[in-house]
Design a protein around this motif. Sequence first.
Motif, PDB file in Angstrom:
ATOM      1  N   UNK A   4       9.324   9.379  -5.420  1.00 21.08           N
ATOM      2  CA  UNK A   4       8.650   8.809  -4.260  1.00 21.08           C
ATOM      3  C   UNK A   4       9.718   8.364  -3.252  1.00 21.08           C
ATOM      4  N   UNK A   5       9.405   8.489  -1.988  1.00 21.15           N
ATOM      5  CA  UNK A   5      10.371   8.123  -0.959  1.00 21.15           C
ATOM      6  C   UNK A   5      10.560   6.607  -0.893  1.00 21.15           C
ATOM      7  N   UNK A   6      11.723   6.217  -0.437  1.00 24.48           N
ATOM      8  CA  UNK A   6      12.020   4.798  -0.294  1.00 24.48           C
ATOM      9  C   UNK A   6      11.099   4.138   0.726  1.00 24.48           C
ATOM     10  N   UNK A   7      10.794   4.858   1.789  1.00 29.55           N
ATOM     11  CA  UNK A   7       9.944   4.315   2.846  1.00 29.55           C
ATOM     12  C   UNK A   7       8.511   4.115   2.349  1.00 29.55           C
ATOM     13  N   UNK A   8       8.008   5.065   1.572  1.00 30.36           N
ATOM     14  CA  UNK A   8       6.658   4.919   1.020  1.00 30.36           C
ATOM     15  C   UNK A   8       6.617   3.723   0.069  1.00 30.36           C
ATOM     16  N   UNK A   9       7.638   3.573  -0.745  1.00 30.53           N
ATOM     17  CA  UNK A   9       7.715   2.435  -1.658  1.00 30.53           C
ATOM     18  C   UNK A   9       7.711   1.129  -0.875  1.00 30.53           C
ATOM     19  N   UNK A  10       8.457   1.107   0.212  1.00 32.57           N
ATOM     20  CA  UNK A  10       8.514  -0.093   1.063  1.00 32.57           C
ATOM     21  C   UNK A  10       7.146  -0.411   1.663  1.00 32.57           C
ATOM     22  N   UNK A  11       6.435   0.609   2.109  1.00 28.39           N
ATOM     23  CA  UNK A  11       5.093   0.407   2.664  1.00 28.39           C
ATOM     24  C   UNK A  11       4.164  -0.168   1.592  1.00 28.39           C
ATOM     25  N   UNK A  12       4.204   0.394   0.387  1.00 27.06           N
ATOM     26  CA  UNK A  12       3.349  -0.091  -0.697  1.00 27.06           C
ATOM     27  C   UNK A  12       3.676  -1.540  -1.061  1.00 27.06           C
ATOM     28  N   UNK A  13       4.951  -1.879  -1.091  1.00 29.19           N
ATOM     29  CA  UNK A  13       5.349  -3.263  -1.382  1.00 29.19           C
ATOM     30  C   UNK A  13       4.878  -4.201  -0.276  1.00 29.19           C
ATOM     31  N   UNK A  14       4.977  -3.751   0.972  1.00 25.17           N
ATOM     32  CA  UNK A  14       4.546  -4.581   2.094  1.00 25.17           C
ATOM     33  C   UNK A  14       3.025  -4.760   2.122  1.00 25.17           C
ATOM     34  N   UNK A  15       2.293  -3.778   1.606  1.00 22.32           N
ATOM     35  CA  UNK A  15       0.837  -3.926   1.484  1.00 22.32           C
ATOM     36  C   UNK A  15       0.534  -5.062   0.523  1.00 22.32           C
TER      37      UNK A  15
ATOM     38  N   UNK B 139       1.384  -8.364   2.204  1.00 24.40           N
ATOM     39  CA  UNK B 139       0.407  -8.711   3.233  1.00 24.40           C
ATOM     40  C   UNK B 139      -0.894  -9.199   2.602  1.00 24.40           C
ATOM     41  N   UNK B 140      -1.288  -8.600   1.481  1.00 30.90           N
ATOM     42  CA  UNK B 140      -2.494  -9.062   0.773  1.00 30.90           C
ATOM     43  C   UNK B 140      -2.315 -10.490   0.287  1.00 30.90           C
ATOM     44  N   UNK B 141      -1.179 -10.755  -0.333  1.00 28.54           N
ATOM     45  CA  UNK B 141      -0.916 -12.082  -0.895  1.00 28.54           C
ATOM     46  C   UNK B 141      -0.820 -13.149   0.181  1.00 28.54           C
ATOM     47  N   UNK B 142      -0.253 -12.804   1.327  1.00 29.54           N
ATOM     48  CA  UNK B 142      -0.059 -13.792   2.381  1.00 29.54           C
ATOM     49  C   UNK B 142      -1.232 -13.861   3.363  1.00 29.54           C
ATOM     50  N   UNK B 143      -2.229 -12.999   3.207  1.00 26.22           N
ATOM     51  CA  UNK B 143      -3.423 -13.056   4.046  1.00 26.22           C
ATOM     52  C   UNK B 143      -3.234 -12.526   5.453  1.00 26.22           C
ATOM     53  N   UNK B 144      -2.278 -11.627   5.651  1.00 24.21           N
ATOM     54  CA  UNK B 144      -2.046 -11.029   6.973  1.00 24.21           C
ATOM     55  C   UNK B 144      -2.992  -9.843   7.148  1.00 24.21           C
ATOM     56  N   UNK B 145      -4.196 -10.119   7.615  1.00 24.50           N
ATOM     57  CA  UNK B 145      -5.233  -9.078   7.681  1.00 24.50           C
ATOM     58  C   UNK B 145      -4.900  -7.944   8.634  1.00 24.50           C
ATOM     59  N   UNK B 146      -4.382  -8.276   9.819  1.00 21.12           N
ATOM     60  CA  UNK B 146      -4.091  -7.224  10.799  1.00 21.12           C
ATOM     61  C   UNK B 146      -2.984  -6.305  10.291  1.00 21.12           C
ATOM     62  N   UNK B 147      -1.916  -6.909   9.767  1.00 19.07           N
ATOM     63  CA  UNK B 147      -0.802  -6.120   9.231  1.00 19.07           C
ATOM     64  C   UNK B 147      -1.266  -5.278   8.046  1.00 19.07           C
ATOM     65  N   UNK B 148      -2.063  -5.859   7.184  1.00 22.39           N
ATOM     66  CA  UNK B 148      -2.601  -5.157   6.015  1.00 22.39           C
ATOM     67  C   UNK B 148      -3.428  -3.949   6.444  1.00 22.39           C
ATOM     68  N   UNK B 149      -4.229  -4.120   7.468  1.00 24.48           N
ATOM     69  CA  UNK B 149      -5.067  -3.026   7.963  1.00 24.48           C
ATOM     70  C   UNK B 149      -4.221  -1.852   8.440  1.00 24.48           C
TER      71      UNK B 149
END
Length: 148
Positions: free
Chosen positions: A1-12, A15-25
């Motif tokens: 898996x690409x590093x960038x895809x992994x980073x996106x998945x981690x950031x999802x 964002x879920x844990x911190x309640x950032x709805x717009x960023x999560x979307x």
Amino acid sequence: MSDLKTRVLEDIKTAMKSGERERLSVLRMLNSDIKQREVVDSVEITDAVVIASIEKMLKQRRDSESQFRSGNRPDLADKEASEIAVLLHYLPQQLTTAEVEALIAQAVAETGAQGGKDMGKVMGWLKPKVAGKTDMGKLSGLIKAALG
């Protein structure tokens, strides 16, 4: 898996844990586009594929923002602008105008481009070197100016 895809998945997850709805979307939309490319297009996900997805989404949002601003809908335009900011975070460091112009001059010299009819040669030479590092629409305009 690409590093960038992994980073996106981690950031999802973040964002879920911190309640950032717009960023999560926005991140979920990006992840959906990446998955579609993987399944429908049967493409191995590399950073280049993820960057292509991001660039596609950025183009859509820039177009929408422009239309909303011209349609006197600043609320929707601001939403698109905030989505653009989230997506830009995943692209490599952007090239300056001077760097892009220097690359265009090098491309013109190496391809022997004479005028507008040779724009495809120049674009073909430049695209792999600037992918994800500059707005391709602006690049096209700069190439036309250099060849014109």
